[in-house]
Structures are given as structure tokens and as C-alpha cells.
Design an enzyme around this catalytic site. Sequence first.
Site, PDB file in Angstrom:
ATOM      1  N   ASP A  82      24.723 -41.570 -27.302  1.00 49.02           N
ATOM      2  CA  ASP A  82      25.791 -42.576 -27.382  1.00 49.02           C
ATOM      3  C   ASP A  82      26.584 -42.541 -26.079  1.00 49.02           C
ATOM      4  OD1 ASP A  82      27.561 -44.502 -28.644  1.00 49.02           O
ATOM      5  OD2 ASP A  82      29.012 -42.886 -28.819  1.00 49.02           O
ATOM      6  N   SER A  83      27.394 -43.579 -25.899  1.00 46.25           N
ATOM      7  CA  SER A  83      28.298 -43.626 -24.755  1.00 46.25           C
ATOM      8  C   SER A  83      29.372 -42.541 -24.835  1.00 46.25           C
ATOM      9  CB  SER A  83      28.994 -44.983 -24.706  1.00 46.25           C
ATOM     10  OG  SER A  83      29.828 -45.130 -25.844  1.00 46.25           O
ATOM     11  N   TYR A 122      30.971 -48.099 -22.705  1.00 41.00           N
ATOM     12  CA  TYR A 122      29.868 -48.918 -22.214  1.00 41.00           C
ATOM     13  C   TYR A 122      30.146 -50.413 -22.445  1.00 41.00           C
ATOM     14  CZ  TYR A 122      26.429 -45.071 -21.557  1.00 41.00           C
ATOM     15  OH  TYR A 122      25.730 -43.974 -21.134  1.00 41.00           O
ATOM     16  N   GLY A 123      30.961 -50.710 -23.444  1.00 43.05           N
ATOM     17  CA  GLY A 123      31.174 -52.097 -23.883  1.00 43.05           C
ATOM     18  C   GLY A 123      31.424 -53.115 -22.782  1.00 43.05           C
ATOM     19  N   CYS A 163      24.258 -46.243 -30.243  1.00 44.11           N
ATOM     20  CA  CYS A 163      25.302 -46.998 -29.558  1.00 44.11           C
ATOM     21  C   CYS A 163      24.847 -48.450 -29.627  1.00 44.11           C
ATOM     22  CB  CYS A 163      25.389 -46.515 -28.116  1.00 44.11           C
ATOM     23  SG  CYS A 163      26.417 -47.541 -27.046  1.00 44.11           S
ATOM     24  N   ASN A 164      25.676 -49.298 -30.194  1.00 40.65           N
ATOM     25  CA  ASN A 164      25.268 -50.691 -30.351  1.00 40.65           C
ATOM     26  C   ASN A 164      25.110 -51.389 -29.005  1.00 40.65           C
ATOM     27  OD1 ASN A 164      25.460 -51.805 -33.428  1.00 40.65           O
ATOM     28  ND2 ASN A 164      26.791 -50.050 -33.136  1.00 40.65           N
ATOM     29  N   THR A 165      26.023 -51.089 -28.074  1.00 39.51           N
ATOM     30  CA  THR A 165      25.962 -51.726 -26.758  1.00 39.51           C
ATOM     31  C   THR A 165      24.639 -51.365 -26.070  1.00 39.51           C
ATOM     32  OG1 THR A 165      28.344 -51.348 -26.652  1.00 39.51           O
ATOM     33  CG2 THR A 165      27.270 -52.070 -24.633  1.00 39.51           C
ATOM     34  N   GLU A 205      37.848 -42.477 -28.476  1.00 48.80           N
ATOM     35  CA  GLU A 205      37.483 -41.469 -27.464  1.00 48.80           C
ATOM     36  C   GLU A 205      38.663 -40.557 -27.103  1.00 48.80           C
ATOM     37  OE1 GLU A 205      34.583 -40.525 -26.082  1.00 48.80           O
ATOM     38  OE2 GLU A 205      33.367 -42.016 -27.144  1.00 48.80           O
ATOM     39  N   CYS A 260      29.591 -51.017 -34.127  1.00 50.44           N
ATOM     40  CA  CYS A 260      29.811 -50.045 -33.056  1.00 50.44           C
ATOM     41  C   CYS A 260      29.930 -48.717 -33.772  1.00 50.44           C
ATOM     42  CB  CYS A 260      31.105 -50.366 -32.292  1.00 50.44           C
ATOM     43  SG  CYS A 260      31.571 -49.074 -31.098  1.00 50.44           S
ATOM     44  N   THR A 261      29.206 -47.708 -33.289  1.00 50.94           N
ATOM     45  CA  THR A 261      29.206 -46.436 -34.019  1.00 50.94           C
ATOM     46  C   THR A 261      30.532 -45.691 -33.910  1.00 50.94           C
ATOM     47  OG1 THR A 261      28.057 -45.449 -32.123  1.00 50.94           O
ATOM     48  CG2 THR A 261      26.706 -46.104 -34.006  1.00 50.94           C
ATOM     49  N   HIS A 262      31.424 -46.154 -33.031  1.00 49.83           N
ATOM     50  CA  HIS A 262      32.758 -45.550 -33.004  1.00 49.83           C
ATOM     51  C   HIS A 262      33.625 -46.017 -34.181  1.00 49.83           C
ATOM     52  CE1 HIS A 262      31.684 -44.781 -28.781  1.00 49.83           C
ATOM     53  NE2 HIS A 262      32.706 -43.966 -28.704  1.00 49.83           N
TER      54      HIS A 262
END
Lengths: 268, 268
Positions: free
Chosen positions: B9-10, B41-42, B72-74, B151, B183-185
Site C-alpha cells: 500500500d501507499s 498516492y492519490g 491500495c485502490n489508487t 497516515e 480506499c483501504t485507508h
Amino acid sequence: MQQAIAILDSGVGGLTVVKEVMRQLPREKVIYFGDTARTPYGPRSSEEVRKFTEQIVDFLIEFNPKMIVIACNTATAAALDYISAKVSIPVIGVIHPGARAAISATKTGHIGVIGTLGTIRSGAYASALKELSPYVEVISQACPEFVPIVEKGMFRSEEAKLVVQDSLQDIRNYPIDCLILGCTHYPFLADTIQEVMGHNVKLISSADETAREISTILYDKGQLARGVETPIHQFFCSGDPQIFKKIAQEWLGEQINLTPIVWQASTV
Amino acid sequence: MQQAIAILDSGVGGLTVVKEVMRQLPREKVIYFGDTARTPYGPRSSEEVRKFTEQIVDFLIEFNPKMIVIACNTATAAALDYISAKVSIPVIGVIHPGARAAISATKTGHIGVIGTLGTIRSGAYASALKELSPYVEVISQACPEFVPIVEKGMFRSEEAKLVVQDSLQDIRNYPIDCLILGCTHYPFLADTIQEVMGHNVKLISSADETAREISTILYDKGQLARGVETPIHQFFCSGDPQIFKKIAQEWLGEQINLTPIVWQASTV
């Protein structure tokens, strides 16, 4: 010509998978076989169920489908590995999708399973669940009276309610937080089962979950249908076509294209 | 030695996938890479995200994993096809699992999606949903402020609440019945998002659904771990190890084994 998803069951139960495939994957063509002449499969030996399943697969494979779905828990327990080894296209059963969904849904790790005598006796759900996670507790209960009620089309009757209440008397005393409907016939009785179990127990339909996994596997293999035409589905049943048609059309909410099939005696 | 599932992931977002893999597949070993030095990353170009993803995959592949999960979706939107073509093991992204779960869950066919600028701009969810079913309506909304809050570890703060309220102001006016946390966040903010959207909107976590599909695909390929030992997971991050460790241990509820990584400049 569009390759179909071939779906089979001991009778009308697999229509719960068909309905979800039609809803979740409306571009996919379905060929369905309900073995209503020989339903129920639940009380039969696993050898016999395997033989019956093989006969249906031999019939369906002639239509050149892209996938076989054994939409019957009893037949999945008895024949999934055997059929997977026999044919060269993907074969999906209904036990692992339900098990995976229950593992994903449970908060307490206490999972209930109801199914036919054959399915519960095979221990297939308990194995599938324990294989995924050693931490779950599994309580199983056979409900042999459910399939005949659904096959007679009596799933909205008062009698159905009494049978459900009676059959679930024991399992509702366990502190489970989800209950796998481990027979594709059981979604026909879902409202009554939910009422009896109470709303703190999440029902997991192996039928719904299988439709979703058909989608996952076809996507993974790059085999999802891409057409824009409305697919024309085909249904076959080995027993009384009138009652099959009535139940199928009520459940699916549309007219179906049904061809009756007769099992012929042979000495070969 | 047990082959691991490699998850990237980012930053800390993919830990939501890790947590579900640990819960749903407790026998599986995980290797995780969080690119916290270069998060978010978005807002980046898809070319840059593809390059970053490739660098991480080059690092992870050295551990001989059995599967790569782009959690990470992005990065899924920018690089899934590219990475799949590059490596010889299965590569799973987080967009299709969320799309399939939403299609399965929706009753009205009106589906909302929230994600980073990159994910929403790519139209990847709308494409995945429409590819499965032409009958769904998709409403998308970018929420660029969510990732930085997570983050920083501030996902339980009052500030987080205000940002969520503000960001969802528009989308909550649409008659959607499920909302994909694209988004995994975002599962870090799920309670607040649920509160703002109201309880008639079902949240679909692409993280939870991805864990389930990892299970489906590994089972289909006969690659599920069978051991009885408790696997020892490994974590890597490219940014501040203290803050990564704090967030990871709080989210996963256990101590982690973390190795900091530094990206080194090179002219090659």
C-alpha cells in the site's frame, strides 16, 4: 454463441443460485438442470448422489458451458472433487462460498450450519470452516423436512412455519452469531428461519455467496460475458414440469423456457 | 518455508486488508510494504503510481510470495494490469472485490463510491460495476483529505469527524443504499463515515472484501496454507517507523515485526 454457466441441483433449490446469478451477473446465460424426479438427495448415500450428479454433468457438458456449478450442498459434499477431476472446465460447489462468507461475517466465531442429512453427515461445512480458521466453533443441525416442503411449493404455508420452528428448536439455543443456510432450498424459507432464529443471527445464504464467487472466478479467468444482449436461459427438469415451472416463475419473477427430461433405463 | 501473501500500500491503509487476512485466514503468513515515505498516492499521476508500485513489487518478489495483493485502490487503478502481466504469480487488486460486494449487497442499484482523487478520476469503480451489471447507477466522490488524516494517526480525532462530515456533504444527498469505501485507508474512519451517512446505507469495505477474495482465489488454486504453526508476519515501511508501528499495532491489536526501508537514489 455465448457460453453458458451450467447450474444443477436435486430440484428447485439451485434456482436460488440462478436468481442471484441473474441479478449479480445479468449478462450471463444460464443452463439449469433440476433433478426433480429423484429429489430429495439429502437422505441418499454419497455414492448414489455422486452417480446422479455425474449423469447430470454428462448431460450439461454437451451444451459446451464455461463453468459447472453444483448448486446443491448434498451433491457438492458427495461429488465436487470427483466432478472437478473429471471435466476440464471450472467446477464450483456451494459449500466453500458459504463457509468463507460465514468466516468473514462472524464476530464471535460461533457459527451454525443447517443442511440436509447428507450434507450434515458429511461434515463438509465443519471441515471447510476449520480448514480456513482453527478458531471457529461450529454447531450443525440436519433439517430433513425442509426440502420436501420447498419442492411441493409450500414454502409460504402455515405448515412450513411449524416445521421450521420445530426443526430449529435445538440450534437456536446455541450462542451463534451467524447461521449458514447450507442447502440451496433454504432461502425459500429464509423469512421464517430469520424470524425463528431472531435478528441477532445473520443468515448466510450459500446460494447468494456462490453467485458472488462465480463472479470472482470468472473474472479471475477473464471469462465474464461482455455482450449487451439479454441472454436467453434454458431450464431442464426430470420430474413434473408444471410444478417446476410454477415454482421457478414465482421465484425468478419471469417466464422460463423449460424442457422436461426423462431418465431412461439402460443396461449399459 | 511457508510462502507468504505479499501485501502493499501507499502507507498504512493496506493494514485494513492485513487485519482481515489475519482474521479470515489465520494460517497465512503476510509480508507487508507500506510506502509511507511517498504517501499519499492519490494526487499523483497514474504513471508515477505505476512506477512506485513496480518498485515495491520488485522488492517483495524477492521473498518468493505466492500472491501479490495491491491493497491500495489508487495503485490498483493505475497498475493492476501492468503488474499482473509482469509477474508469474496471481495479483489481486482491491477494486473488483469491492465492486462485486456492492453488486451483491445493493437492493436499489444505486451505489456510491468514495476514494482518492486518483481512484475516482480513473473511473475504475464505475467501469468495474458497469462491466458486471449495466443496471446500476454509480455516484462517485473524491475525499482527498482522508488519507493524510489516517497516515498521521488522527483517525479518532474531532478534526477527523469534521473532515468526514464536510467531505460527504454532497454524496449523502443521493439515494444510494450502499457506499464503497474505495480506499483501504477509509475503514479507519468507518464509524464516523457510517454516522454521517446514516444506518440505511451499507458500507462496503474494499479491504474486507479483498481478504475474502484472497481466500476464494487461493482455494481455487489449491494454495491455501495448511500448517498449524502460527505464522510470523513481516512488515516494511519506507517512512517514519515509529508512527507506522504505532498505527499498525493499535489497528492490528498485536506487536509487529517492522523493518524500515530507505529508497536510494540511483541513476540506473
